[in-house]
Design a protein around this motif. Sequence first.
Motif, short mmCIF file in Angstrom:
data_model
loop_
_atom_site.label_atom_id
_atom_site.label_comp_id
_atom_site.label_asym_id
_atom_site.label_seq_id
_atom_site.Cartn_x
_atom_site.Cartn_y
_atom_site.Cartn_z
N UNK A 91 0.83 -1.20 0.00
CA UNK A 91 0.00 0.00 0.00
C UNK A 91 0.86 1.26 0.00
N UNK A 92 1.95 1.24 0.74
CA UNK A 92 2.81 2.42 0.75
C UNK A 92 4.24 2.03 1.08
N UNK A 103 16.00 4.59 6.25
CA UNK A 103 15.06 3.65 6.84
C UNK A 103 13.83 3.61 5.94
N UNK A 104 13.34 2.40 5.67
CA UNK A 104 12.19 2.23 4.79
C UNK A 104 10.97 1.86 5.62
N UNK A 105 9.87 2.59 5.44
CA UNK A 105 8.61 2.30 6.11
C UNK A 105 7.65 1.70 5.08
N UNK A 106 7.19 0.48 5.35
CA UNK A 106 6.33 -0.23 4.42
C UNK A 106 4.98 -0.52 5.06
N UNK A 107 3.93 -0.49 4.25
CA UNK A 107 2.62 -0.91 4.72
C UNK A 107 2.03 -1.85 3.68
N UNK A 108 1.72 -3.08 4.11
CA UNK A 108 1.07 -4.07 3.25
C UNK A 108 -0.40 -4.17 3.61
N UNK A 109 -1.23 -4.24 2.58
CA UNK A 109 -2.68 -4.37 2.76
C UNK A 109 -3.08 -5.75 2.23
N UNK A 110 -3.71 -6.57 3.06
CA UNK A 110 -4.08 -7.93 2.64
C UNK A 110 -5.57 -8.15 2.85
N UNK A 111 -6.15 -8.98 1.99
CA UNK A 111 -7.53 -9.40 2.15
C UNK A 111 -7.57 -10.92 2.10
#
Lengths: 141, 139
Positions: A91-92, A103-111
């Motif tokens: 997602x981001x 530093x890497x900030x990750x956001x995963x969106x799962x369904x």
Amino acid sequence: MTEKTLFPQLSLEFTAPAITPCDVEQFCGATQSTFRQSIPPTFATRFREGEFALLRRLGRRLASVIHTEQVYEYYEPLPYGGPIDVRVRLESARERTMGGQKVLFLCFDSEMGAKGRLCVRARTHFLVREQPQVEPLCKET
Amino acid sequence: MDNQRNRRSLAPLEKAPLTEEMLQAYAQASGDPNPIHLDKAAAHAAGFPSVLAHGMLLMAFMGDYLELHFPPDQFKLRLFKTRFKKMTFPGDILTVHGSLKTEEDPIGVSLRLTNQKNEITAEGDVELTRMVADAHSAQ
């Protein structure tokens, strides 16, 4: 602190095997939880292999990843006995330079769903502390 | 208006001390292959003094606490958010604490996971709804 936003547009879909009572009992034993027949609230973590695969596509080693936040939204109960359809997307992705280190900030969106019905939606937030160890399969846009 | 001082506290739940064996069992049960939870060399290389507990194991402890106070046959979970605040290692003893933010539907619960030094290792927010009893049930 400087920030750069990355949009690799990564996503993945897969089908996970059916959930069995043995799976749930094993999970409850490992989490010191009472086995109540119902599937525990965090059992959906078992379907995070898509996130790990996308991290590999980004060229990141799991050992460099810190899990900072997890969100679950529940719609229908996860069922026993049927396959679980999983869709996961990045997602981001934001890179920040903090104290001279990237530093890497990750956001995963799962369904996660079954028989065409959405059961659980998850948002996983990671912090990645080092640069890619291998050339990522995706490019920044 | 929500007044934190008036929130009803729920009985806490202390978990057994964390061990490396528990982390291995959880990795197996959850499918999380991250070596920093399982391999001391990998944990040291990543800058940690020891293997560390999975954040999701901490969230599972909070999930068990939720089901203890809000049985799944009576309450439907809608939202469960957790922020992982502090690393947790084998030998740590974790206790889940909860308090009601709102008692009307949707029921709001604040969760806190502390270690043996009373440091907050994780914080959570939960929303649940009461399930309506079946009009034809024996109850």
